[in-house]
Scaffold this motif. Structure first.
Motif, PDB file in Angstrom:
ATOM      1  N   TYR A  90       0.529  -1.138   0.011  1.00  0.00           N
ATOM      2  CA  TYR A  90       0.499  -0.134   0.094  1.00  0.00           C
ATOM      3  C   TYR A  90       0.840   1.055   0.136  1.00  0.00           C
ATOM      4  N   ARG A  91       0.310   2.515  -0.246  1.00  0.00           N
ATOM      5  CA  ARG A  91       1.334   3.367  -0.649  1.00  0.00           C
ATOM      6  C   ARG A  91       0.664   4.751  -0.413  1.00  0.00           C
ATOM      7  N   HIS A  92       0.714   5.652   0.159  1.00  0.00           N
ATOM      8  CA  HIS A  92       0.462   6.886   0.354  1.00  0.00           C
ATOM      9  C   HIS A  92      -0.513   7.760  -0.692  1.00  0.00           C
ATOM     10  N   GLU A  93      -1.351   8.111  -1.075  1.00  0.00           N
ATOM     11  CA  GLU A  93      -2.234   9.440  -2.446  1.00  0.00           C
ATOM     12  C   GLU A  93      -2.228  10.245  -1.678  1.00  0.00           C
ATOM     13  N   LEU A  94      -2.012  11.559  -1.546  1.00  0.00           N
ATOM     14  CA  LEU A  94      -2.555  12.731  -2.150  1.00  0.00           C
ATOM     15  C   LEU A  94      -3.430  13.201  -2.839  1.00  0.00           C
ATOM     16  N   LYS A  95      -4.662  13.907  -3.137  1.00  0.00           N
ATOM     17  CA  LYS A  95      -5.290  14.350  -4.454  1.00  0.00           C
ATOM     18  C   LYS A  95      -5.567  15.686  -4.085  1.00  0.00           C
ATOM     19  N   TYR A  96      -5.497  16.570  -5.235  1.00  0.00           N
ATOM     20  CA  TYR A  96      -5.658  18.038  -5.215  1.00  0.00           C
ATOM     21  C   TYR A  96      -6.496  18.479  -6.022  1.00  0.00           C
ATOM     22  N   TYR A 144      -9.624  23.343 -14.383  1.00  0.00           N
ATOM     23  CA  TYR A 144      -9.762  22.778 -13.046  1.00  0.00           C
ATOM     24  C   TYR A 144      -8.725  21.082 -13.756  1.00  0.00           C
ATOM     25  N   HIS A 145      -7.746  21.226 -12.601  1.00  0.00           N
ATOM     26  CA  HIS A 145      -7.724  19.578 -12.840  1.00  0.00           C
ATOM     27  C   HIS A 145      -6.676  18.930 -11.789  1.00  0.00           C
ATOM     28  N   VAL A 146      -6.139  17.905 -11.775  1.00  0.00           N
ATOM     29  CA  VAL A 146      -5.728  17.187 -10.555  1.00  0.00           C
ATOM     30  C   VAL A 146      -4.358  16.826 -10.368  1.00  0.00           C
ATOM     31  N   LEU A 147      -3.610  17.239  -9.239  1.00  0.00           N
ATOM     32  CA  LEU A 147      -2.813  16.813  -8.283  1.00  0.00           C
ATOM     33  C   LEU A 147      -2.780  15.902  -7.407  1.00  0.00           C
ATOM     34  N   THR A 190     -10.519  14.271  -1.466  1.00  0.00           N
ATOM     35  CA  THR A 190     -10.873  13.079  -2.008  1.00  0.00           C
ATOM     36  C   THR A 190     -11.243  12.600  -3.177  1.00  0.00           C
ATOM     37  N   PHE A 191     -10.555  13.469  -4.553  1.00  0.00           N
ATOM     38  CA  PHE A 191     -11.659  12.774  -5.956  1.00  0.00           C
ATOM     39  C   PHE A 191     -11.023  11.855  -5.894  1.00  0.00           C
ATOM     40  N   SER A 192     -12.681  11.074  -6.380  1.00  0.00           N
ATOM     41  CA  SER A 192     -12.819  10.289  -7.803  1.00  0.00           C
ATOM     42  C   SER A 192     -12.873  10.165  -8.997  1.00  0.00           C
ATOM     43  N   LYS A 193     -11.669   9.798 -10.126  1.00  0.00           N
ATOM     44  CA  LYS A 193     -12.180  10.093 -11.188  1.00  0.00           C
ATOM     45  C   LYS A 193     -13.274   8.525 -11.815  1.00  0.00           C
ATOM     46  N   PHE A 194     -13.133   7.889 -11.052  1.00  0.00           N
ATOM     47  CA  PHE A 194     -14.606   6.865 -11.522  1.00  0.00           C
ATOM     48  C   PHE A 194     -15.753   7.424 -10.720  1.00  0.00           C
ATOM     49  N   TYR A 195     -15.984   8.362  -9.711  1.00  0.00           N
ATOM     50  CA  TYR A 195     -17.429   8.457  -8.809  1.00  0.00           C
ATOM     51  C   TYR A 195     -17.466   9.510  -9.417  1.00  0.00           C
ATOM     52  N   LEU A 196     -16.555  11.004  -9.880  1.00  0.00           N
ATOM     53  CA  LEU A 196     -17.811  11.648 -10.158  1.00  0.00           C
ATOM     54  C   LEU A 196     -17.176  12.160 -12.154  1.00  0.00           C
ATOM     55  N   GLY A 197     -16.693  10.856 -12.205  1.00  0.00           N
ATOM     56  CA  GLY A 197     -17.194  10.276 -13.911  1.00  0.00           C
ATOM     57  C   GLY A 197     -18.571   9.848 -13.736  1.00  0.00           C
ATOM     58  N   LEU A 198     -18.462   9.335 -13.426  1.00  0.00           N
ATOM     59  CA  LEU A 198     -20.110   8.635 -13.425  1.00  0.00           C
ATOM     60  C   LEU A 198     -21.219   9.638 -12.709  1.00  0.00           C
ATOM     61  N   MET A 217      -4.688   4.713   2.686  1.00  0.00           N
ATOM     62  CA  MET A 217      -3.888   4.023   1.747  1.00  0.00           C
ATOM     63  C   MET A 217      -4.064   3.124   0.718  1.00  0.00           C
ATOM     64  N   THR A 218      -3.452   3.313  -0.683  1.00  0.00           N
ATOM     65  CA  THR A 218      -3.782   2.087  -2.019  1.00  0.00           C
ATOM     66  C   THR A 218      -3.002   1.049  -2.021  1.00  0.00           C
ATOM     67  N   GLY A 219      -3.428   0.450  -2.571  1.00  0.00           N
ATOM     68  CA  GLY A 219      -2.607  -0.396  -3.970  1.00  0.00           C
ATOM     69  C   GLY A 219      -2.898  -0.853  -4.584  1.00  0.00           C
ATOM     70  N   LYS A 220      -2.318  -1.775  -5.473  1.00  0.00           N
ATOM     71  CA  LYS A 220      -2.615  -1.776  -7.132  1.00  0.00           C
ATOM     72  C   LYS A 220      -2.042  -3.268  -7.281  1.00  0.00           C
ATOM     73  N   ASP A 221      -3.626  -3.914  -8.240  1.00  0.00           N
ATOM     74  CA  ASP A 221      -3.271  -5.561  -8.694  1.00  0.00           C
ATOM     75  C   ASP A 221      -3.488  -5.616  -9.620  1.00  0.00           C
ATOM     76  N   SER A 222      -2.110  -6.568 -10.600  1.00  0.00           N
ATOM     77  CA  SER A 222      -2.920  -5.756 -12.395  1.00  0.00           C
ATOM     78  C   SER A 222      -2.080  -6.992 -13.006  1.00  0.00           C
ATOM     79  N   CYS A 223      -2.525  -8.093 -13.864  1.00  0.00           N
ATOM     80  CA  CYS A 223      -2.088  -8.737 -15.279  1.00  0.00           C
ATOM     81  C   CYS A 223      -2.497  -8.085 -16.355  1.00  0.00           C
ATOM     82  N   PRO A 224      -1.421  -8.245 -17.433  1.00  0.00           N
ATOM     83  CA  PRO A 224      -1.783  -8.166 -18.272  1.00  0.00           C
ATOM     84  C   PRO A 224      -3.058  -8.773 -19.025  1.00  0.00           C
ATOM     85  N   LEU A 225      -3.645  -8.004 -20.353  1.00  0.00           N
ATOM     86  CA  LEU A 225      -4.650  -8.630 -21.576  1.00  0.00           C
ATOM     87  C   LEU A 225      -4.873  -8.675 -22.571  1.00  0.00           C
ATOM     88  N   ASP A 226      -4.614  -9.733 -23.375  1.00  0.00           N
ATOM     89  CA  ASP A 226      -4.819  -9.019 -24.900  1.00  0.00           C
ATOM     90  C   ASP A 226      -5.553  -9.102 -24.900  1.00  0.00           C
TER      91      ASP A 226
END
Length: 245
Positions: A15-21, A198-201, A226-234, A102-111
């Motif tokens: 997990y990592r720290h993630e600050l958004k502005y 306006y943008h996000v840092l 607490t900006f969320s691209k997913f939530y605010l996009g919807l 805190m945030t973490g990310k798991d990933s795997c490749p896709l074709d």
């Protein structure tokens, strides 16, 4: 989609720290000029130090991911498919985890074929066994009707600082679209998520944020979000959500 996090597994997960502005273009330009003296651009960026990110987000039939964001549920997680510069050269399935701030990310490749079948809501049980993360997605698609609901797009300009594994990103022109199956098509309809100019840092780091970095980004007017691209996009798309089949 609220995914329970096993506390014994949590210790082994990264997990990592993630600050958004949320910042104005002027603020971003001033901060960028300052950090360029000590941080280096991401080697994966183009000649302008940028790349275009597209993510298709998934949710279940109860809209659990949307409401867990709205309610601030902790822990929580959501799935997305991510590409860069509208290319199929690198396609990733990702699970973004949030726990105790805190945030973490798991990933795997896709074709490309698997990706498009996922975005069309088609079964991909024949892909079982390729990766544990993809297996988890398939299980949720079968049991909770996990389906794509939104395409998010923005231009990212990243900078890196080795000490503390710091990554600062400038995310501009954040948009949302219901055209999830057009993820590789440069010409899609979009709706802006933030007001013009306006943008996000974002500031990501491991155990500590070096004082020199904090001082460079703190202009006395920065307010953490607490900006969320997913939530605010919807929210920005209103009723034009990609509907479940």
């Amino acid at each position: 989609m609220v995914i329970t996090v096993n506390r014994t597994v949590l210790k082994a997960q990264k997990y990592r720290h993630e600050l958004k502005y949320i910042c104005s273009e002027t603020q971003l330009r001033v901060i960028e000029r300052k950090i360029q003296a000590v941080m280096r651009p991401d080697a994966h960026a183009d000649g302008n130090g940028e790349y275009l990110i597209r993510s298709v987000y998934f949710d279940d039939y109860m809209r659990s991911s949307f409401y867990s964001n709205e309610d601030g549920t902790d822990p929580r997680a959501k799935f997305r498919v991510r590409i860069y510069n509208c290319s199929d050269g690198r396609i990733s399935l990702e699970k973004k985890r949030k726990n105790r701030g805190m945030t973490g990310k798991d990933s795997c490749p896709l074709d490309r074929e698997t990706c498009m079948r996922m975005l069309r809501g088609e079964p991909i049980r024949d892909r079982l066994g390729r990766h544990s993360l993809l297996d988890e997605w398939i299980l949720l698609a079968d049991t909770a009707r996990l389906r794509p609901v939104m395409l998010g797009e923005y231009v990212r300009k990243p900078y890196i600082y080795r000490l503390g594994n710091v990554r600062i990103t400038f995310d501009r022109n954040i948009c949302a679209s219901p055209q999830v199956e057009s993820i590789f098509d440069p010409n899609i309809s979009r709706v802006a998520v933030l007001p013009t100019g306006y943008h996000v840092l974002e500031v990501k780091y491991d155990d500590f944020l070096p004082d020199i970095i904090y001082q460079l980004i703190d202009d006395g007017h920065m307010v953490q979000s607490t900006f969320s691209k997913f939530y605010l996009g919807l929210k920005a798309m209103g009723g034009r959500i990609n509907e479940f089949s």
